[in-house]
Design a protein around this motif. Structure first.
Motif, PDB file in Angstrom:
ATOM      1  N   LYS A  80     -10.048  -4.775  12.322  1.00  0.00           N
ATOM      2  CA  LYS A  80     -10.313  -4.582  11.201  1.00  0.00           C
ATOM      3  C   LYS A  80      -9.108  -3.836  10.501  1.00  0.00           C
ATOM      4  N   ASN A  81      -8.429  -3.050  11.075  1.00  0.00           N
ATOM      5  CA  ASN A  81      -7.078  -2.553  10.793  1.00  0.00           C
ATOM      6  C   ASN A  81      -5.955  -3.420  10.602  1.00  0.00           C
ATOM      7  N   CYS A  82      -5.900  -4.369  11.558  1.00  0.00           N
ATOM      8  CA  CYS A  82      -4.886  -5.588  11.406  1.00  0.00           C
ATOM      9  C   CYS A  82      -5.244  -6.469  10.076  1.00  0.00           C
ATOM     10  N   ARG A  83      -6.528  -6.533   9.604  1.00  0.00           N
ATOM     11  CA  ARG A  83      -6.822  -7.338   8.459  1.00  0.00           C
ATOM     12  C   ARG A  83      -6.437  -6.631   7.103  1.00  0.00           C
ATOM     13  N   ARG A 108       8.765  -8.071   8.657  1.00  0.00           N
ATOM     14  CA  ARG A 108       9.034  -6.638   8.616  1.00  0.00           C
ATOM     15  C   ARG A 108       8.043  -5.834   7.896  1.00  0.00           C
ATOM     16  N   LEU A 109       7.680  -6.393   6.736  1.00  0.00           N
ATOM     17  CA  LEU A 109       6.854  -5.577   5.651  1.00  0.00           C
ATOM     18  C   LEU A 109       5.529  -5.582   6.215  1.00  0.00           C
ATOM     19  N   VAL A 110       4.844  -6.776   6.608  1.00  0.00           N
ATOM     20  CA  VAL A 110       3.422  -6.628   7.190  1.00  0.00           C
ATOM     21  C   VAL A 110       3.515  -5.767   8.709  1.00  0.00           C
ATOM     22  N   LEU A 111       4.564  -5.794   9.303  1.00  0.00           N
ATOM     23  CA  LEU A 111       4.531  -4.854  10.429  1.00  0.00           C
ATOM     24  C   LEU A 111       4.531  -3.393   9.893  1.00  0.00           C
ATOM     25  N   GLN A 112       5.272  -3.095   8.944  1.00  0.00           N
ATOM     26  CA  GLN A 112       5.397  -1.718   8.271  1.00  0.00           C
ATOM     27  C   GLN A 112       3.887  -1.211   7.697  1.00  0.00           C
ATOM     28  N   GLN A 113       3.382  -2.159   7.167  1.00  0.00           N
ATOM     29  CA  GLN A 113       2.004  -1.905   6.685  1.00  0.00           C
ATOM     30  C   GLN A 113       1.011  -1.683   7.838  1.00  0.00           C
ATOM     31  N   GLY A 114       1.275  -2.059   9.053  1.00  0.00           N
ATOM     32  CA  GLY A 114       0.413  -2.159  10.483  1.00  0.00           C
ATOM     33  C   GLY A 114       0.881  -0.921  11.059  1.00  0.00           C
ATOM     34  N   GLY A 115       1.694   0.111  10.580  1.00  0.00           N
ATOM     35  CA  GLY A 115       2.132   1.308  11.115  1.00  0.00           C
ATOM     36  C   GLY A 115       3.247   1.296  12.224  1.00  0.00           C
ATOM     37  N   ARG A 116       3.965   0.183  12.145  1.00  0.00           N
ATOM     38  CA  ARG A 116       5.115  -0.005  12.961  1.00  0.00           C
ATOM     39  C   ARG A 116       6.317   0.198  12.112  1.00  0.00           C
ATOM     40  N   ASN A 117       7.550   0.605  12.662  1.00  0.00           N
ATOM     41  CA  ASN A 117       8.797   0.712  12.192  1.00  0.00           C
ATOM     42  C   ASN A 117       9.783  -0.263  13.066  1.00  0.00           C
ATOM     43  N   PRO A 118       9.532  -1.457  12.752  1.00  0.00           N
ATOM     44  CA  PRO A 118      10.324  -2.508  13.461  1.00  0.00           C
ATOM     45  C   PRO A 118      11.822  -2.813  13.254  1.00  0.00           C
ATOM     46  N   SER A 119      12.394  -2.598  14.327  1.00  0.00           N
ATOM     47  CA  SER A 119      14.075  -2.659  14.188  1.00  0.00           C
ATOM     48  C   SER A 119      14.281  -4.219  14.087  1.00  0.00           C
ATOM     49  N   GLN A 120      15.502  -4.469  13.800  1.00  0.00           N
ATOM     50  CA  GLN A 120      15.919  -5.836  13.612  1.00  0.00           C
ATOM     51  C   GLN A 120      15.925  -6.607  14.955  1.00  0.00           C
ATOM     52  N   CYS A 139      -1.242   4.974   4.177  1.00  0.00           N
ATOM     53  CA  CYS A 139      -1.548   3.758   3.752  1.00  0.00           C
ATOM     54  C   CYS A 139      -2.437   2.869   4.295  1.00  0.00           C
ATOM     55  N   LEU A 140      -2.522   3.072   5.725  1.00  0.00           N
ATOM     56  CA  LEU A 140      -3.790   2.171   6.277  1.00  0.00           C
ATOM     57  C   LEU A 140      -5.072   2.627   6.110  1.00  0.00           C
ATOM     58  N   LYS A 141      -5.533   3.932   5.933  1.00  0.00           N
ATOM     59  CA  LYS A 141      -6.656   4.330   5.323  1.00  0.00           C
ATOM     60  C   LYS A 141      -6.934   3.592   3.987  1.00  0.00           C
ATOM     61  N   ASN A 142      -5.950   3.727   3.071  1.00  0.00           N
ATOM     62  CA  ASN A 142      -6.247   3.101   1.820  1.00  0.00           C
ATOM     63  C   ASN A 142      -6.666   1.699   1.706  1.00  0.00           C
ATOM     64  N   ALA A 143      -5.926   1.006   2.871  1.00  0.00           N
ATOM     65  CA  ALA A 143      -5.915  -0.335   3.061  1.00  0.00           C
ATOM     66  C   ALA A 143      -7.472  -0.676   3.429  1.00  0.00           C
ATOM     67  N   VAL A 144      -7.758   0.007   4.499  1.00  0.00           N
ATOM     68  CA  VAL A 144      -9.165  -0.123   5.216  1.00  0.00           C
ATOM     69  C   VAL A 144     -10.231   0.109   3.992  1.00  0.00           C
ATOM     70  N   LEU A 186      -3.688  -7.902   4.587  1.00  0.00           N
ATOM     71  CA  LEU A 186      -4.138  -8.074   3.116  1.00  0.00           C
ATOM     72  C   LEU A 186      -3.598  -7.151   2.047  1.00  0.00           C
ATOM     73  N   THR A 187      -2.642  -5.946   2.484  1.00  0.00           N
ATOM     74  CA  THR A 187      -1.775  -5.502   1.473  1.00  0.00           C
ATOM     75  C   THR A 187      -0.584  -6.391   1.102  1.00  0.00           C
TER      76      THR A 187
END
Length: 631
Positions: free
Chosen positions: A40-43, A64-76, A177-182, A47-48
């Motif tokens: 559910k959190n993934c979706r 990178r953007l969708v991973l950030q929305q998923g609570g990650r801070n991905p490096s290159q 951000c995640l709370k708002n998305a859910v 969907l953001t």
């Protein structure tokens, strides 16, 4: 291990069955709940960025953007890990897999990173010092990016960057951000009903339809496109109203307790005088959650009556230890022909307790035997053990010695990789182990050195030789066990030395008129061979229900005493999205890990929808599934 042999060149308790009572049911329910929350959190995160879970990620920037929305801070480096030169797109299932692999950033980790450059240890860093570090080290930031951080009012402290406030603000913002998305997802009924993704990639379960060029012999021999019985159409039901969904087909099947049922598989009495060949093998998890296993070549010199069986095996070292894989379902699919021209023959449908088998007649020739498990009861373990076992210790003389537990595990591994069961390891058997544990093969020269330094018999490695070979690795590395742990984990052991991510099995082939030969060929996923064979078995043996009046879209349901498999067949020229809801199942576990989801079925193709088995096979179970076409 091949690396270890290469270095020689230069130097010269649970019960035996998984609990099936209330505790097991509660654990399964808890796991299912965690999976539901995760997806559910993934979706919500997905969907953001995208309008639908069916849209693909088409660039590194989107990843990178969708991973950030998923609570990650991905490096290159992390982005490049999943988006390689060969990558053209990633789907929602890929996104879920990446989130499983990349843990969310934690506040303590952020604070620890900043503390390394906090020379005064006062929780603040000079703007000039922070700017110098961020623009010259690691993945360099631009001056504008650094200024955007240092100019934030809530973290600016008299020309210094207050990283304690920044970390707290960052974590609060990420969580919000995640709370708002859910909350947005929950408020949108249309999106909520369209659950996409599973523990397995949907794309990996796609297969070309028998209407296309795949499996030409099968379509002629078996006659795909089963006759649709009109009384099947009467089972249409109107389920609960869902926006943009139309209930087209529902299936309700009441099943009895599996432990009370055995089909008529008689092996010992009827095949006592027959010729027999046997081999062992194993199911293993890949890092991406896919299941691989040994695949076999069967050779018959003449036409003969044949009986083929497969079952999980209990290792001799396991007395008094947990053996969860004994409840894992197994099957063998029998296929004839080359990779480009395959003919599905049959599969092991009969069973007697944990043994599954097939009896019939086969012509002389070469066949593929492809092992299969649904994944309902064989799932990747998410939680690490609380206690790490010891592998070695120093004795009274200060020398390294194997612990009793580790020695027993090495003997178990030997038993698993001794595929012909003769008590010794040939080079071929050893290399299956090497490819699984290190990705390298041991060549003839290295094997010769191995035979010179470790106990062998008739050019094959003994149990003691195998134990000594592994012990040498630990002792030569001065007690560094990282390589040994990697080997153990690749074979399915966790840090507590529990075998929970592998399922060893045995195969027996009985032939009445000739001596069969069975040979392990490779260790890989079943691939298109297996997907097509499963679809064909369901289409030919299951019930068919059309979802449209032109019978272009059909649901095929195969039922045995122990499992139910559904396949969606799309004969049309356009793709179709099907919503699947099995929330009314009782005492069931399915291969996807979700009770409600949606799948996209390509034109002229067939797809494995899901496999369902009883959670507790000592009790009755109810399969109740509704299929809807999404507009």
């Amino acid at each position: 291990m091949a690396r270890m042999v290469g270095s020689q060149k230069s130097n010269a308790s649970l019960s035996s069955e998984q609990p099936t009572g209330p505790e097991s049911s509660q654990a399964e329910a808890s796991q299912n709940y965690e999976d539901e929350i995760f997806y559910k959190n993934c979706r919500a995160a997905y969907l953001t960025v995208f309008k639908s879970s069916l849209e693909n990620i088409k660039s590194k920037e989107q990843l990178r953007l969708v991973l950030q929305q998923g609570g990650r801070n991905p490096s290159q480096k992390t982005v490049n890990k999943y988006w390689t030169l060969q990558t053209t797109s990633l789907n929602f299932d890929d996104f879920c897999f990446i989130l499983r692999q990349e843990p969310p950033i934690r506040e303590t980790e952020l604070l620890k990173a900043f503390a390394k450059i906090d020379t005064d240890n006062d929780g603040c860093i000079l703007h000039s010092e922070l700017s110098k570090i961020l623009t010259t080290r690691g993945e360099k930031m631009t001056l504008d990016e650094v200024s955007a951080i240092t100019e934030l009012a809530e973290v600016n402290n008299d020309g210094k960057f207050n990283y304690y406030k920044f970390c707290k603000s960052y974590m609060t913002f990420s969580e919000q951000c995640l709370k708002n998305a859910v909350e947005k997802l929950d408020a949108n009924c249309k999106l909520k009903c369209q659950q996409f993704g599973s523990q397995h990639k949907t794309s990996s379960e796609m297969a070309e339809s028998p209407l296309s060029t795949s499996l030409p012999k099968t379509t002629r021999k078996i006659g795909v496109g089963p006759t649709l019985k009109r009384d099947h159409c009467k089972s249409y039901s109107q389920g609960p109203s869902v926006p943009s969904c139309k209930i087209c087909v529902s299936s309700a099947i009441s099943m009895g307790a599996c432990c009370k049922k055995d089909s008529k598989l008689l092996v010992a009495s009827t095949t006592k005088e027959w010729h027999c060949a046997q081999s062992r093998g194993c199911f293993f998890f890949q890092n991406n959650g896919e299941i691989i296993s040994h695949k076999y070549e069967l050779f018959l010199t003449q036409k003969s009556a044949v009986c083929i069986t497969i079952k999980p095996v209990k290792l001799s070292q396991r007395e008094g230890k947990s053996t969860p894989w004994l409840t894992v379902d197994t099957a063998l699919f029998i296929i004839k022909g080359t990779e480009d021209n395959l003919e599905f023959m049959s599969f092991t449908e009969l069973h007697n307790k944990e043994t599954y088998g097939w009896r019939g007649e086969l012509e002389a020739g070469i066949y593929w035997l492809v092992p299969f498990t649904t994944g309902c009861r064989f799932k990747k373990v998410k939680r690490p053990p609380e206690v790490e076992a010891k592998l070695i210790y120093r004795d009274g003389n200060g020398d390294f010695t194997l612990t009793r537990e580790f020695r027993a595990v090495l003997l178990e591994i030997f038993e698993m990789i001794d595929l012909d069961g003769n008590g010794f390891l040939s080079l071929e058997e050893y290399n299956f182990f090497e490819m699984r544990s290190s990705g390298e093969k041991c060549d003839e020269e290295a094997w010769a050195i191995c035979k010179e330094n470790f106990d062998t018999k008739n050019s094959e490695l003994t149990k003691q030789g195998f134990v000594d070979l592994n012990f040498m690795e630990a002792s030569e590395r001065g007690g560094d066990l990282s390589s040994l742990w990697m080997t153990l984990q690749s074979i399915g052991y966790n840090k507590a030395l529990e075998l929970n991510e592998a399922c060893p099995f045995s195969i027996h082939v009985f032939a009445e008129k000739c001596k069969p030969r069975i040979k392990p060929i490779c260790l890989e996923t079943g691939g298109e061979q297996l997907k097509n064979a499963i679809c064909m078995s369901v289409i030919n043996k299951g019930d068919a229900k059309p979802m449209d009046h032109r019978e272009q879209l059909n649901i095929h349901t195969y039922k045995s005493d122990t499992r139910i498999t559904a396949v969606i067949e799309n004969k049309s020229e356009s793709k179709t999205i099907i919503h699947v809801n099995s929330e009314k199942n009782k005492n069931c576990v399915n291969s996807r890990g979700l009770d409600a989801f949606a799948v996209e079925v390509a034109p002229k193709s067939m797809m494995i929808c899901h496999h369902v088995m009883p959670l507790n096979d000592k009790e009755e179970w109810l399969y109740n599934c509704a299929y809807s076409i999404l507009s």
